[in-house]
Design a protein around this motif. Structure first.
Motif, PDB file in Angstrom:
ATOM      1  N   THR A  36      79.599  32.092 -40.706  1.00  0.00           N
ATOM      2  CA  THR A  36      79.734  31.263 -41.894  1.00  0.00           C
ATOM      3  C   THR A  36      78.916  31.795 -43.055  1.00  0.00           C
ATOM      4  N   ASN A  37      77.672  32.207 -42.759  1.00  0.00           N
ATOM      5  CA  ASN A  37      76.756  32.646 -43.806  1.00  0.00           C
ATOM      6  C   ASN A  37      75.826  33.704 -43.236  1.00  0.00           C
ATOM      7  N   LEU A  38      75.859  34.875 -43.805  1.00  0.00           N
ATOM      8  CA  LEU A  38      75.018  35.955 -43.287  1.00  0.00           C
ATOM      9  C   LEU A  38      73.546  35.713 -43.535  1.00  0.00           C
ATOM     10  N   THR A  39      73.210  34.960 -44.531  1.00  0.00           N
ATOM     11  CA  THR A  39      71.795  34.708 -44.826  1.00  0.00           C
ATOM     12  C   THR A  39      71.157  33.790 -43.803  1.00  0.00           C
ATOM     13  N   TRP A  40      71.951  33.092 -43.001  1.00  0.00           N
ATOM     14  CA  TRP A  40      71.398  32.217 -41.978  1.00  0.00           C
ATOM     15  C   TRP A  40      71.116  32.960 -40.668  1.00  0.00           C
ATOM     16  N   TYR A  82      79.796  27.075 -32.342  1.00  0.00           N
ATOM     17  CA  TYR A  82      79.066  26.448 -33.444  1.00  0.00           C
ATOM     18  C   TYR A  82      77.672  26.040 -32.981  1.00  0.00           C
ATOM     19  N   CYS A  83      76.770  25.947 -33.972  1.00  0.00           N
ATOM     20  CA  CYS A  83      75.500  25.273 -33.770  1.00  0.00           C
ATOM     21  C   CYS A  83      75.598  23.873 -34.360  1.00  0.00           C
ATOM     22  N   SER A  84      74.798  22.978 -33.860  1.00  0.00           N
ATOM     23  CA  SER A  84      74.817  21.618 -34.405  1.00  0.00           C
ATOM     24  C   SER A  84      74.266  21.612 -35.831  1.00  0.00           C
ATOM     25  N   ARG A 139      68.163  26.383 -41.691  1.00  0.00           N
ATOM     26  CA  ARG A 139      68.745  25.065 -41.502  1.00  0.00           C
ATOM     27  C   ARG A 139      69.657  24.706 -42.662  1.00  0.00           C
ATOM     28  N   ASP A 140      70.788  24.108 -42.301  1.00  0.00           N
ATOM     29  CA  ASP A 140      71.708  23.609 -43.312  1.00  0.00           C
ATOM     30  C   ASP A 140      72.235  22.278 -42.819  1.00  0.00           C
ATOM     31  N   VAL A 141      72.036  21.245 -43.595  1.00  0.00           N
ATOM     32  CA  VAL A 141      72.380  19.902 -43.139  1.00  0.00           C
ATOM     33  C   VAL A 141      73.836  19.561 -43.400  1.00  0.00           C
ATOM     34  N   LYS A 142      74.560  20.405 -44.098  1.00  0.00           N
ATOM     35  CA  LYS A 142      75.932  20.088 -44.462  1.00  0.00           C
ATOM     36  C   LYS A 142      76.972  20.866 -43.661  1.00  0.00           C
ATOM     37  N   THR A 143      76.638  22.092 -43.286  1.00  0.00           N
ATOM     38  CA  THR A 143      77.619  22.957 -42.645  1.00  0.00           C
ATOM     39  C   THR A 143      77.100  23.447 -41.300  1.00  0.00           C
ATOM     40  N   SER A 144      77.922  23.401 -40.294  1.00  0.00           N
ATOM     41  CA  SER A 144      77.551  23.943 -38.983  1.00  0.00           C
ATOM     42  C   SER A 144      77.721  25.454 -38.977  1.00  0.00           C
ATOM     43  N   PRO A 145      76.681  26.208 -38.618  1.00  0.00           N
ATOM     44  CA  PRO A 145      76.828  27.653 -38.520  1.00  0.00           C
ATOM     45  C   PRO A 145      77.896  28.019 -37.480  1.00  0.00           C
ATOM     46  N   GLN A 146      78.759  28.927 -37.849  1.00  0.00           N
ATOM     47  CA  GLN A 146      79.911  29.273 -37.013  1.00  0.00           C
ATOM     48  C   GLN A 146      79.879  30.753 -36.664  1.00  0.00           C
ATOM     49  N   ASN A 147      80.256  31.059 -35.444  1.00  0.00           N
ATOM     50  CA  ASN A 147      80.326  32.427 -34.931  1.00  0.00           C
ATOM     51  C   ASN A 147      81.711  32.608 -34.346  1.00  0.00           C
ATOM     52  N   SER A 148      82.511  33.535 -34.891  1.00  0.00           N
ATOM     53  CA  SER A 148      83.899  33.733 -34.455  1.00  0.00           C
ATOM     54  C   SER A 148      84.131  35.202 -34.101  1.00  0.00           C
TER      55      SER A 148
END
Length: 229
Positions: free
Chosen positions: A206-210, A176-178, A143-152
């Motif tokens: 956006t972030n591989l760790t997510w 994107y995820c919310s 979970r990240d409250v600042k950035t929406s996980p993105q898949n491109s």
């Protein structure tokens, strides 16, 4: 002295003239009538048989052409380019702060490829030009409250410029995820695109760790649409 002779007998008959003999009307023989009917029936049956054979020949040719076309399509579709790539568990660590593209790496042991090449561990390379359905799904588990996980999904094309080769990247799809998701969310996307030979595709996040390490929930693929559609 005049001598006259008188008799009571009739004069002899006048002989008939040639060419003026009256002919008697001919009567049709039953055999001639029967042979005429048989001849007409034979001609009709022969004509109908020729028409039937001609139609059967055309139908046979059409069926053969259809069967040949069906066999060709079956063979083409059997070897249609396709790929379904599953996530590799030990993806390298990459975040937004690294300021480099965070690209997913795929596990070939759990992936399927037919007439599609790979370029390194993360890219699919097109072998046949055509229209493709391209898709991806990325499941995020942190979970990240600042950035929406993105898949491109990114398309990379080689651009020749004199003696150097530069790659031009183009975003084909984004999902994107919310921001406020609690445990897991999956971002799926798909679309049809015209792809040229030697173009490459890869998935950026956006972030591989997510990203969830489960290879069943994160995947990437494509398949070529038949040419006759």
């Amino acid at each position: 002295m005049i001598n006259t002779f008188h008799t009571s007998l009739p004069p002899p008959p006048v002989p008939p003239r040639l060419g003026h003999r009256r002919s008697e009307p001919r009567q049709n023989s039953p055999l001639v009538w029967f042979l005429s009917v048989v001849l007409v029936l034979h001609m009709i049956v022969t004509l109908l048989g020729f028409i039937y054979l001609f139609q059967r020949s055309n139908q046979g040719n059409q069926i053969s052409q259809l069967e040949a076309r069906a066999d060709k399509l079956s063979s083409e579709r059997l070897h249609q380019p396709l790929a379904h790539m599953s996530l590799k568990n030990n993806n390298p660590t990459c975040t937004v702060e690294d300021k480099v593209p965070c690209v997913l790496v795929w596990n070939n042991d759990h992936s399927v490829r037919v007439n599609v090449d790979t370029e390194g561990p993360s890219r699919l390379k097109i072998k046949q030009t055509g229209y493709y359905y391209v898709y991806s799904q990325v499941t995020f588990s942190k979970r990240d409250v600042k950035t929406s996980p993105q898949n491109s999904i990114i398309k990379s094309t080689d651009q020749s410029l004199r003696e150097t080769h530069n790659k031009k990247d183009e975003v084909l799809l984004d999902s994107y995820c919310s921001v406020g998701y609690t445990s897991q969310c999956s971002a799926f996307q798909g679309g049809i695109f015209k792809l040229e030979q030697d173009e490459e595709l890869y998935v950026r996040v956006t972030n591989l760790t997510w990203v969830s390490p489960d290879w069943n929930s994160t995947f990437f693929g494509l398949y070529k649409l038949p040419n006759d559609l």
